[in-house]
Design a protein around this motif. Structure first.
Motif, mmCIF file in Angstrom:
data_model
loop_
_atom_site.group_PDB
_atom_site.id
_atom_site.type_symbol
_atom_site.label_atom_id
_atom_site.label_comp_id
_atom_site.label_asym_id
_atom_site.label_seq_id
_atom_site.Cartn_x
_atom_site.Cartn_y
_atom_site.Cartn_z
ATOM 1 N N VAL A 67 4.500 -27.206 31.651
ATOM 2 C CA VAL A 67 3.101 -27.880 31.213
ATOM 3 C C VAL A 67 2.001 -27.122 30.905
ATOM 4 O O VAL A 67 1.332 -27.066 29.915
ATOM 5 C CB VAL A 67 2.746 -29.375 31.950
ATOM 6 N N VAL A 68 1.504 -26.459 32.235
ATOM 7 C CA VAL A 68 0.485 -25.447 32.219
ATOM 8 C C VAL A 68 0.824 -24.288 31.287
ATOM 9 O O VAL A 68 -0.523 -24.033 30.785
ATOM 10 C CB VAL A 68 0.054 -25.331 33.573
ATOM 11 N N SER A 69 1.650 -23.755 31.283
ATOM 12 C CA SER A 69 2.082 -22.621 30.376
ATOM 13 C C SER A 69 1.790 -22.986 29.011
ATOM 14 O O SER A 69 1.088 -22.130 28.361
ATOM 15 C CB SER A 69 3.539 -22.168 30.632
ATOM 16 N N ALA A 70 2.268 -24.186 28.543
ATOM 17 C CA ALA A 70 1.905 -24.388 27.073
ATOM 18 C C ALA A 70 0.405 -25.005 27.092
ATOM 19 O O ALA A 70 -0.069 -24.462 25.960
ATOM 20 C CB ALA A 70 2.649 -25.733 26.884
ATOM 21 N N PHE A 71 -0.087 -25.661 27.977
ATOM 22 C CA PHE A 71 -1.597 -25.965 27.729
ATOM 23 C C PHE A 71 -2.379 -24.704 27.671
ATOM 24 O O PHE A 71 -3.253 -24.644 26.826
ATOM 25 C CB PHE A 71 -1.927 -26.902 29.188
ATOM 26 N N LEU A 72 -2.325 -23.575 28.431
ATOM 27 C CA LEU A 72 -3.152 -22.673 28.525
ATOM 28 C C LEU A 72 -3.030 -21.760 27.341
ATOM 29 O O LEU A 72 -3.572 -20.731 27.227
ATOM 30 C CB LEU A 72 -2.899 -21.897 29.985
ATOM 31 N N GLY A 73 -1.557 -21.629 27.053
ATOM 32 C CA GLY A 73 -1.179 -20.518 26.217
ATOM 33 C C GLY A 73 -0.805 -19.175 27.011
ATOM 34 O O GLY A 73 -0.914 -18.117 26.348
ATOM 35 N N GLU A 74 -0.556 -19.471 28.411
ATOM 36 C CA GLU A 74 -0.294 -18.238 29.004
ATOM 37 C C GLU A 74 0.873 -18.668 30.026
ATOM 38 O O GLU A 74 1.021 -19.830 30.261
ATOM 39 C CB GLU A 74 -1.315 -18.014 30.079
ATOM 40 N N ASN A 75 1.824 -17.624 30.308
ATOM 41 C CA ASN A 75 3.030 -18.074 31.203
ATOM 42 C C ASN A 75 2.406 -18.060 32.777
ATOM 43 O O ASN A 75 1.653 -17.256 33.234
ATOM 44 C CB ASN A 75 3.934 -16.702 31.218
ATOM 45 N N VAL A 76 2.750 -19.247 33.215
ATOM 46 C CA VAL A 76 2.208 -19.165 34.763
ATOM 47 C C VAL A 76 3.460 -19.406 35.573
ATOM 48 O O VAL A 76 4.561 -20.189 35.117
ATOM 49 C CB VAL A 76 1.175 -20.404 35.098
ATOM 50 N N ASN A 77 3.803 -18.685 36.662
ATOM 51 C CA ASN A 77 4.952 -18.706 37.281
ATOM 52 C C ASN A 77 4.908 -19.397 38.875
ATOM 53 O O ASN A 77 6.130 -19.608 39.336
ATOM 54 C CB ASN A 77 5.338 -17.360 37.678
ATOM 55 N N ASP A 78 3.662 -19.682 39.445
ATOM 56 C CA ASP A 78 3.460 -20.231 40.608
ATOM 57 C C ASP A 78 2.453 -21.406 40.724
ATOM 58 O O ASP A 78 1.468 -21.331 39.838
ATOM 59 C CB ASP A 78 3.043 -19.103 41.733
ATOM 60 N N LEU A 79 2.777 -22.310 41.476
ATOM 61 C CA LEU A 79 1.810 -23.398 41.667
ATOM 62 C C LEU A 79 0.550 -22.503 42.514
ATOM 63 O O LEU A 79 0.778 -22.216 43.774
ATOM 64 C CB LEU A 79 2.276 -24.483 42.594
ATOM 65 N N ASN A 80 -0.584 -22.657 41.923
ATOM 66 C CA ASN A 80 -1.770 -22.035 42.598
ATOM 67 C C ASN A 80 -2.971 -22.916 42.358
ATOM 68 O O ASN A 80 -2.860 -24.053 41.197
ATOM 69 C CB ASN A 80 -1.981 -20.897 42.146
ATOM 70 N N GLU A 81 -4.332 -22.400 42.363
ATOM 71 C CA GLU A 81 -5.380 -23.278 42.166
ATOM 72 C C GLU A 81 -5.758 -23.213 40.307
ATOM 73 O O GLU A 81 -6.198 -24.547 40.086
ATOM 74 C CB GLU A 81 -6.546 -22.423 42.644
ATOM 75 N N VAL A 82 -5.154 -22.321 39.652
ATOM 76 C CA VAL A 82 -5.308 -22.368 38.262
ATOM 77 C C VAL A 82 -4.312 -23.576 37.726
ATOM 78 O O VAL A 82 -4.946 -24.324 36.965
ATOM 79 C CB VAL A 82 -4.765 -21.161 37.527
ATOM 80 N N VAL A 83 -3.059 -23.522 38.094
ATOM 81 C CA VAL A 83 -2.255 -24.557 37.899
ATOM 82 C C VAL A 83 -3.128 -26.018 38.268
ATOM 83 O O VAL A 83 -2.961 -27.042 37.375
ATOM 84 C CB VAL A 83 -0.721 -24.626 38.499
ATOM 85 N N ALA A 84 -3.507 -26.173 39.523
ATOM 86 C CA ALA A 84 -3.947 -27.267 39.982
ATOM 87 C C ALA A 84 -5.254 -27.804 38.991
ATOM 88 O O ALA A 84 -5.257 -29.178 38.596
ATOM 89 C CB ALA A 84 -4.474 -27.192 41.481
ATOM 90 N N ASP A 85 -6.067 -26.969 38.702
ATOM 91 C CA ASP A 85 -7.172 -27.330 37.946
ATOM 92 C C ASP A 85 -6.629 -27.688 36.430
ATOM 93 O O ASP A 85 -7.239 -28.588 35.928
ATOM 94 C CB ASP A 85 -8.017 -26.078 37.715
ATOM 95 N N ALA A 86 -5.785 -27.027 35.896
ATOM 96 C CA ALA A 86 -5.172 -27.365 34.630
ATOM 97 C C ALA A 86 -4.610 -28.730 34.564
ATOM 98 O O ALA A 86 -4.856 -29.703 33.745
ATOM 99 C CB ALA A 86 -4.160 -26.302 34.118
ATOM 100 N N ILE A 87 -3.883 -29.234 35.672
ATOM 101 C CA ILE A 87 -3.358 -30.367 35.768
ATOM 102 C C ILE A 87 -4.385 -31.411 35.905
ATOM 103 O O ILE A 87 -4.208 -32.636 35.372
ATOM 104 C CB ILE A 87 -2.217 -30.591 37.059
#
Lengths: 132, 123
Positions: A67-87
């Motif tokens: 979900v976050v990879s599609a939202f940001l338009g970037e590949n994310v591979n780990d749960l981290n603060e960037v993913v938490a902020d995006a969610i």
């Protein structure tokens, strides 16, 4: 719990995923949860007004990363603060967009309620999860 | 061409920055609330466009917009609201306060591109 209060959130979620993530999602059967959610990451936002409570969007790890990879338009591979902020922000957008179909209800995102995204980080012992 | 992105969500600033970069706008300044935006505008008098969220701590987007339009040194800078506030009354309130355009979240990249291109007259 009334359908006219739930449907705007379903519609908003479908529309938000279609618009910002370019993903078609199909809702499953809606039911009232009676046991706590088991999720790796959740977005939470507080509500005030006629409705008081919180909107929580909970995801398993792999779903959250997609979900976050599609939202940001970037590949994310780990749960981290960037993913938490995006969610957290995705939860904020979905809740805000649902408001327009809830005209009969005075509902506000609680002032000072910054959307929160938190994820479970495994304890080294492997038996506990800590929320960040 | 310098553009100021104002949103308390680092995620939204990141999404907008990615879209602007794809349009060839790489000179970006970011602010995390309205008060920070006013500060960044003072520090960057060459900003040509402001993308402004509404609901933010410290100073919200509408108050920030009013402050920008009340200052002779910044009032000519176009401001586009990018917000989850979708009610007509909110849109009218922002336009009356001087917003040049209004984009409701959720938005797709093409809508953001089209509105920015319209405001800046091409990439």
């Amino acid at each position: 719990m009334k359908a006219e209060h739930i449907n705007p959130f379903l519609k908003s979620t479908i529309d938000t995923f279609a618009t910002m993530l370019k993903r078609k999602i199909i809702p499953g059967k809606v039911y009232l949860r009676t046991v706590a959610s088991v999720a790796d990451i959740s977005g939470v936002i507080g509500l005030s007004g006629d409705i008081r409570g919180a909107v929580v969007m909970a995801y398993p790890r792999e779903t959250a990363l997609k979900v976050v990879s599609a939202f940001l338009g970037e590949n994310v591979n780990d749960l981290n603060e960037v993913v938490a902020d995006a969610i957290g922000e995705l939860t904020n957008i979905i809740t805000g967009y649902a408001k327009k179909d809830l005209a009969d209800i005075q509902m506000s995102i609680s002032s000072g309620s910054k959307p929160f995204g938190g994820y479970a980080k495994g304890c080294p012992c492997g038996m506990h999860s800590l929320w960040w | 061409m310098k553009i100021l992105l104002v949103d308390d969500s680092s995620t939204m600033r990141r999404i907008q920055a990615n879209t602007l970069n794809s349009l060839g706008y790489n000179d970006l300044v970011q602010a995390e609330d309205g008060a920070d935006a006013i500060k960044k505008l003072r520090e960057n008098p060459d900003v040509k466009l402001v993308l402004l969220d509404w609901n933010m701590p410290n100073m919200n987007g509408l108050d920030c917009l009013k402050a920008v339009k009340a200052d002779p040194s910044t009032k000519a800078i176009p401001v586009m609201m990018v917000t989850s506030e979708a009610e007509k009354t909110k849109i009218i309130e922002a336009v009356q306060a001087g917003a040049s355009n209004y984009l409701v979240k959720p938005f797709d990249a093409d809508s953001l591109k089209a509105k920015i291109t319209a405001l800046l007259g091409g990439g």
